[in-house]
Write a protein that holds these residues in place. Structure first.
Motif, PDB file in Angstrom:
ATOM      1  N   ALA A  12       0.874  -1.416   0.319  1.00 22.20           N
ATOM      2  CA  ALA A  12       0.249   0.002  -0.184  1.00 22.20           C
ATOM      3  C   ALA A  12       1.018   1.294  -0.021  1.00 22.20           C
ATOM      4  CB  ALA A  12      -0.567  -0.274   1.199  1.00 22.20           C
ATOM      5  N   VAL A  13       0.284   2.014  -0.686  1.00 21.96           N
ATOM      6  CA  VAL A  13       1.442   3.101  -0.944  1.00 21.96           C
ATOM      7  C   VAL A  13       0.239   4.234   0.106  1.00 21.96           C
ATOM      8  CG1 VAL A  13       1.402   5.553  -2.179  1.00 21.96           C
ATOM      9  CG2 VAL A  13       1.591   3.087  -3.463  1.00 21.96           C
ATOM     10  N   GLU A  14       1.383   4.871   1.114  1.00 22.84           N
ATOM     11  CA  GLU A  14       1.069   6.005   2.671  1.00 22.84           C
ATOM     12  C   GLU A  14       1.729   7.378   1.725  1.00 22.84           C
ATOM     13  OE1 GLU A  14       2.760   4.939   6.186  1.00 22.84           O
ATOM     14  OE2 GLU A  14       3.122   3.287   5.951  1.00 22.84           O
ATOM     15  N   SER A  15       2.437   7.497   1.181  1.00 22.36           N
ATOM     16  CA  SER A  15       2.891   9.035   0.604  1.00 22.36           C
ATOM     17  C   SER A  15       3.719   9.011  -0.417  1.00 22.36           C
ATOM     18  CB  SER A  15       3.175  10.204   1.784  1.00 22.36           C
ATOM     19  OG  SER A  15       1.639   9.942   2.929  1.00 22.36           O
ATOM     20  N   ILE A  16       3.657  10.276  -1.425  1.00 27.85           N
ATOM     21  CA  ILE A  16       4.428   9.767  -2.042  1.00 27.85           C
ATOM     22  C   ILE A  16       5.381  11.351  -2.280  1.00 27.85           C
ATOM     23  CG2 ILE A  16       5.149   9.801  -5.082  1.00 27.85           C
ATOM     24  CD1 ILE A  16       3.162   8.201  -4.566  1.00 27.85           C
ATOM     25  N   VAL A  17       6.288  11.661  -1.623  1.00 27.42           N
ATOM     26  CA  VAL A  17       6.258  13.559  -1.717  1.00 27.42           C
ATOM     27  C   VAL A  17       7.948  13.858  -3.082  1.00 27.42           C
ATOM     28  CG1 VAL A  17       7.899  15.424  -0.476  1.00 27.42           C
ATOM     29  CG2 VAL A  17       6.851  13.372   0.790  1.00 27.42           C
ATOM     30  N   ILE A  18       6.859  15.079  -3.817  1.00 26.72           N
ATOM     31  CA  ILE A  18       7.272  15.555  -4.458  1.00 26.72           C
ATOM     32  C   ILE A  18       8.097  16.649  -3.704  1.00 26.72           C
ATOM     33  CG2 ILE A  18       7.509  16.363  -6.796  1.00 26.72           C
ATOM     34  CD1 ILE A  18       5.112  14.367  -7.398  1.00 26.72           C
ATOM     35  N   VAL A  19       9.298  16.687  -3.878  1.00 29.05           N
ATOM     36  CA  VAL A  19      10.365  17.920  -3.823  1.00 29.05           C
ATOM     37  C   VAL A  19      10.633  18.992  -5.332  1.00 29.05           C
ATOM     38  CG1 VAL A  19      12.283  18.544  -3.170  1.00 29.05           C
ATOM     39  CG2 VAL A  19      11.377  16.890  -1.530  1.00 29.05           C
ATOM     40  N   GLY A  20      10.143  20.148  -5.563  1.00 31.99           N
ATOM     41  CA  GLY A  20      10.616  21.203  -6.384  1.00 31.99           C
ATOM     42  C   GLY A  20       9.046  20.635  -6.944  1.00 31.99           C
ATOM     43  N   GLY A  21       9.199  21.747  -7.288  1.00 34.53           N
ATOM     44  CA  GLY A  21       7.748  22.711  -8.410  1.00 34.53           C
ATOM     45  C   GLY A  21       8.187  23.027 -10.003  1.00 34.53           C
ATOM     46  N   GLY A  22       9.410  22.512 -10.340  1.00 30.79           N
ATOM     47  CA  GLY A  22       9.892  22.874 -11.670  1.00 30.79           C
ATOM     48  C   GLY A  22       8.174  21.569 -12.543  1.00 30.79           C
ATOM     49  N   GLU A  77       9.480  25.522  -3.038  1.00 35.54           N
ATOM     50  CA  GLU A  77      10.047  26.426  -1.973  1.00 35.54           C
ATOM     51  C   GLU A  77       8.850  27.916  -2.427  1.00 35.54           C
ATOM     52  OE1 GLU A  77      14.044  28.499  -0.873  1.00 35.54           O
ATOM     53  OE2 GLU A  77      14.190  27.056  -2.241  1.00 35.54           O
ATOM     54  N   GLU A  78       8.757  27.720  -3.930  1.00 37.94           N
ATOM     55  CA  GLU A  78       8.301  29.146  -4.003  1.00 37.94           C
ATOM     56  C   GLU A  78       7.125  28.987  -3.566  1.00 37.94           C
ATOM     57  OE1 GLU A  78      10.321  30.517  -8.106  1.00 37.94           O
ATOM     58  OE2 GLU A  78       9.362  28.298  -8.985  1.00 37.94           O
ATOM     59  N   SER A  79       6.695  30.766  -3.754  1.00 36.12           N
ATOM     60  CA  SER A  79       4.802  30.506  -3.109  1.00 36.12           C
ATOM     61  C   SER A  79       4.140  30.787  -4.518  1.00 36.12           C
ATOM     62  CB  SER A  79       4.674  32.582  -2.587  1.00 36.12           C
ATOM     63  OG  SER A  79       4.884  32.486  -3.337  1.00 36.12           O
ATOM     64  N   CYS A  80       4.431  29.986  -5.614  1.00 31.44           N
ATOM     65  CA  CYS A  80       2.973  29.318  -6.481  1.00 31.44           C
ATOM     66  C   CYS A  80       3.455  28.670  -7.167  1.00 31.44           C
ATOM     67  CB  CYS A  80       3.671  30.323  -8.004  1.00 31.44           C
ATOM     68  SG  CYS A  80       5.313  31.013  -8.258  1.00 31.44           S
ATOM     69  N   LEU A  81       2.329  27.968  -7.898  1.00 34.94           N
ATOM     70  CA  LEU A  81       2.023  26.621  -8.418  1.00 34.94           C
ATOM     71  C   LEU A  81       3.219  26.778  -9.202  1.00 34.94           C
ATOM     72  CD1 LEU A  81      -2.137  27.036  -8.388  1.00 34.94           C
ATOM     73  CD2 LEU A  81       0.134  25.584  -7.061  1.00 34.94           C
ATOM     74  N   PRO A  82       3.281  25.098  -9.902  1.00 29.00           N
ATOM     75  CA  PRO A  82       3.993  25.591 -10.488  1.00 29.00           C
ATOM     76  C   PRO A  82       4.041  26.167 -12.073  1.00 29.00           C
ATOM     77  CG  PRO A  82       3.910  23.081  -9.935  1.00 29.00           C
ATOM     78  CD  PRO A  82       3.343  24.026  -9.308  1.00 29.00           C
ATOM     79  N   TYR A  83       5.106  26.506 -12.996  1.00 28.06           N
ATOM     80  CA  TYR A  83       5.213  27.257 -14.151  1.00 28.06           C
ATOM     81  C   TYR A  83       6.127  26.940 -14.961  1.00 28.06           C
ATOM     82  CZ  TYR A  83       8.274  30.534 -11.779  1.00 28.06           C
ATOM     83  OH  TYR A  83       9.444  31.042 -10.569  1.00 28.06           O
ATOM     84  N   HIS A 121       2.601  21.915  -1.171  1.00 29.02           N
ATOM     85  CA  HIS A 121       3.251  22.818   0.461  1.00 29.02           C
ATOM     86  C   HIS A 121       3.286  23.485  -0.090  1.00 29.02           C
ATOM     87  CE1 HIS A 121       2.075  19.520   2.917  1.00 29.02           C
ATOM     88  NE2 HIS A 121       1.681  18.940   2.179  1.00 29.02           N
ATOM     89  N   LEU A 122       3.090  25.402  -0.234  1.00 26.87           N
ATOM     90  CA  LEU A 122       4.031  26.273  -0.795  1.00 26.87           C
ATOM     91  C   LEU A 122       4.741  26.839  -0.377  1.00 26.87           C
ATOM     92  CD1 LEU A 122       0.831  27.205  -3.677  1.00 26.87           C
ATOM     93  CD2 LEU A 122       2.992  25.908  -3.995  1.00 26.87           C
ATOM     94  N   GLY A 123       5.996  27.577  -0.536  1.00 27.27           N
ATOM     95  CA  GLY A 123       6.668  28.628   0.581  1.00 27.27           C
ATOM     96  C   GLY A 123       7.096  27.981   1.109  1.00 27.27           C
ATOM     97  N   ASP A 124       7.339  26.646   0.994  1.00 28.96           N
ATOM     98  CA  ASP A 124       8.106  25.647   1.322  1.00 28.96           C
ATOM     99  C   ASP A 124       9.153  24.852   1.633  1.00 28.96           C
ATOM    100  OD1 ASP A 124       8.610  23.827   3.858  1.00 28.96           O
ATOM    101  OD2 ASP A 124       6.729  22.857   3.622  1.00 28.96           O
TER     102      ASP A 124
END
Length: 83
Positions: free
Chosen positions: A3-13, A37-43, A77-80
């Motif tokens: 079973a998958v608990e969590s998948i964490v993707i680091v970076g909003g590129g 880390e940025e305060s906006c969604l991936p762009y 999670h933005l700005g994190d």
């Protein structure tokens, strides 16, 4: 299958946004956390940088809107910064 608990993707590129889309397409969206880390969604970065040189007021072109992430069940999670 485990079973998958969590998948964490680091970076909003671009890669992070595409991985979110692929995981959502596989039905795993509710398990995904996108940390930016940025305060906006991936762009779109290349078009933004070229347009910015022409017009500093050019709006950011998001890969997907906030409503898409919400419907896919992805927690953003933005700005994190990740350390």
């Amino acid at each position: 299958m485990t079973a998958v608990e969590s998948i964490v993707i680091v970076g909003g590129g671009h890669a992070g946004a595409q991985l979110c889309a692929a995981l959502a397409g596989a039905g795993l969206g509710p398990h995904v956390h996108l940390v930016c880390e940025e305060s906006c969604l991936p762009y779109q970065r290349p078009p933004l940088s070229k347009s910015f040189l022409k017009d500093a007021q050019e709006p950011v072109q998001e890969h997907r809107g906030a409503d898409w992430y919400q419907k896919a069940g992805i927690t953003v999670h933005l700005g994190d910064a990740v350390t």
